[in-house]
Design an enzyme around this catalytic site. Structure first.
Site, PDB file in Angstrom:
ATOM      1  N   TRP A 106       0.999  -0.981  -0.434  1.00  0.00           N
ATOM      2  CA  TRP A 106      -0.442   0.113  -0.154  1.00  0.00           C
ATOM      3  C   TRP A 106       0.667   1.440  -0.266  1.00  0.00           C
ATOM      4  CZ3 TRP A 106      -4.953   2.187  -1.029  1.00  0.00           C
ATOM      5  CH2 TRP A 106      -4.814   3.390  -0.143  1.00  0.00           C
TER       6      TRP A 106
ATOM      7  N   ASP B 159       0.404   9.101   1.152  1.00  0.00           N
ATOM      8  CA  ASP B 159       1.334  10.490   0.662  1.00  0.00           C
ATOM      9  C   ASP B 159       2.993  10.070  -0.031  1.00  0.00           C
ATOM     10  OD1 ASP B 159      -1.812  10.723   1.860  1.00  0.00           O
ATOM     11  OD2 ASP B 159      -0.964  11.740   3.530  1.00  0.00           O
TER      12      ASP B 159
END
Ligand code: FRU
Length: 528
Positions: free
Chosen positions: A19, A22
């Site tokens: 995953w 930001d």
């Protein structure tokens, strides 16, 4: 579920597996001429989970990103190294370095340490040019007993010779501005409160100095966003990420243009302006030490509404392309010019081989309701770019017509899978339809908005009856970035086909004869 890496973007940064959210700690190493990007990373699963760590990528050309492993990680499983930034401490203000570290590589990370009790700001320094970090023994350097205090972005403020941090007091809708001379002791200078769209919370704030355009506006220009008495050559731009509560749903980045005197940020206007009109552009951050005083930045190309559910495996999410931001005046409508950020993608064409399949459609001025179709060879790697410039003759249709210009970009295996883009003259809007997919997820997810619009302004008012528009599009497997009118408007959106995400044919059509004049339509595949 597509269980291969086939649909993974090639010129957008992605996690090796697992995953990504930001971008963090963006900085440029001027010794090795290397760009560094860290990111919120969960290597163990394709969803966000603690302990979130800082993954690391590097790039020479901002187009191809190499994986550099994990730069730093918490030592337990219930905390996280949340978003933050990196600065280059050339003058060793922090005292972390000695002469064995080249001044250009004195990277210091300032980030949020998230624990069940609080969010606090910590620093860590690197003695190996940004590949690994050592935690400062007196961390945290800043805390205020809050669980909602995060995402420090630090810049060097030349004028006051101080470090300046912007950090979000997320649910109070505040961006706190702190200063420091050594990156360790921080003093609260001011707070920017409740500007723009508030949504549920503020995240990932950032300040950047950007030169103002030279153009002097004619007097009587009626817009508040233009500084009237500013003698300064620069403006300051404050970026804030909102989630959830974006105008287009979920997450988005808004910005405010203003002045910053080293203590207080004063916006010229408190109205929101979107950095990108698409659904997949969040947590934008600028690079520290961008070459030539440019303002380069990257966003996470996803949306918290559905980012953890998109049908890719064994990886999820990518970044946007790096964009170069400038400030310019934009004719928002016939009456008003506004100061706006213009975004240009940074793409190094030397990365591509020269055998790209280039098609220039000509003779489209008489384009009729008959489609103009082109099919590519099947050797696509999934990167494609196009330029479309058209003008609209508003005297040639009326309200009862459906006067659309429509571009279909079809997938390789199944002709029923396509992206449909275009312009509907009757309503002055550009449309993006990413819903023609055999992938059930696309149709079933309640937030993956299939149909998006861009309130597109003509870039050139030729006369009262004819307006001209243009769009540059770049598609990289499952992400499409559209830059309108040289980047005054951008829309970034992911898309997911059922079988094979590569575009293999393009077709252009119009809903009514005589409305559109196509000045340019060129398309090419790019091969690495
Ligand atoms: C924004 C964000 C940040 C936080 C990080 C955690 O997407 O929620 O506020 O630092 O993600 O991964």
């Amino acid at each position: 579920f597509n269980t291969t890496q086939d649909n993974k973007p090639l010129i957008h940064a992605t996690p090796p597996e697992g995953w990504m959210n930001d971008p963090n700690g963006l900085w440029y190493d001027s010794k090795d001429e290397l760009y560094h990007m860290y990111y919120q990373y969960n290597p163990n699963d394709t969803v966000w989970a603690l302990p979130i760590v800082w993954g690391h990528k590097t790039s020479k050309n901002l187009t191809i990103w190499d994986d550099a492993g994990i730069a730093m990680a918490p030592t337990d499983t219930i905390t996280g190294f949340y978003s933050g930034s990196v600065v280059v401490d050339y003058n060793n203000t922090s005292g972390f370095f000695n002469s064995s570290t080249d001044p250009r590589q004195r990277a210091v990370a300032i980030y949020t340490y998230n624990t069940p009790e609080a969010e606090v700001q910590c620093v860590a320094y690197s003695l190996d040019g940004g590949y690994s970090f050592i935690q400062y023994e007196s961390n945290p350097v800043l805390s205020n007993n809050s669980t909602q205090f995060r995402d420090p972005k630090v810049i060097w403020h030349e004028e006051s010779q101080k470090w300046i941090m912007t950090v979000a007091k997320t649910q109070e809708y505040k961006v706190a501005i702190y200063s420091s001379s050594d990156l360790k002791d921080w003093t609260l200078e001011s707070e920017v409160e409740k500007v723009g769209v508030l949504g549920y919370q503020y995240e990932c704030p950032g300040l950047a100095k950007i030169s103002l355009p030279d153009v002097v506006l004619e007097s009587g220009s009626n817009n508040k966003t233009i500084p009237n008495s500013s003698s300064s050559k620069d403006a300051w731009v404050l970026f804030i990420s909102i989630n959830p509560g974006a105008p287009q749903g979920g997450s988005y980045v808004e910005y405010f243009i203003g002045d910053f005197n080293g203590t207080v940020f004063t916006p010229f206007s408190r109205e929101t302006q979107a950095l990108d009109d698409g659904k997949d552009y969040y947590a934008f951050q600028t690079f520290f030490n961008s070459p030539d005083n440019s303002t380069l930045g990257v966003a996470w190309a996803s949306n918290w509404q559905y980012g953890q559910y998109v049908p890719t495996y064994p990886w999820r999410s990518s970044m946007s392309l790096v964009r170069n931001l400038t400030l310019e005046y934009f004719q928002a409508n016939p009456e008003s010019k506004i100061l706006k950020l213009k975004s240009q993608p940074v793409i190094d064409y030397d990365c591509f081989t020269s055998n790209s399949d280039v098609i220039k459609f000509s003779n489209l001025s008489s384009l009729s309701t008959l489609d103009s179709i082109y099919s590519f060879s099947n050797s696509s790697e999934g990167i494609l770019e196009f330029n479309l410039t058209w003008s609209v003759n508003s005297s040639s249709y009326d309200n009862h017509d459906f006067a659309d210009l429509s571009l279909k970009l079809r997938g390789g295996l199944n002709p029923f899978e396509y992206l449909r883009l275009g312009y509907l003259a009757n309503v002055n809007s550009f449309f993006i339809d990413r819903g023609h997919s055999t992938n059930n997820w696309v149709n079933e997810n309640p937030f993956y908005t299939n149909k998006l619009s861009v309130n597109l302004q003509p870039f050139d008012y030729v006369n009262d009856e004819i307006s001209t528009y243009k769009v540059y599009g770049i598609i990289d497997r499952n992400i499409m970035e559209l830059y309108f009118n040289d980047g005054f408007q951008v829309s970034t959106n992911t898309f997911f086909f059922g079988d094979y995400n590569y575009i293999s044919s393009v077709e252009l059509s119009v809903g009514k004869d005589g409305v559109f004049d196509i000045q340019e339509f060129s398309v090419r595949q790019l091969h690495l």
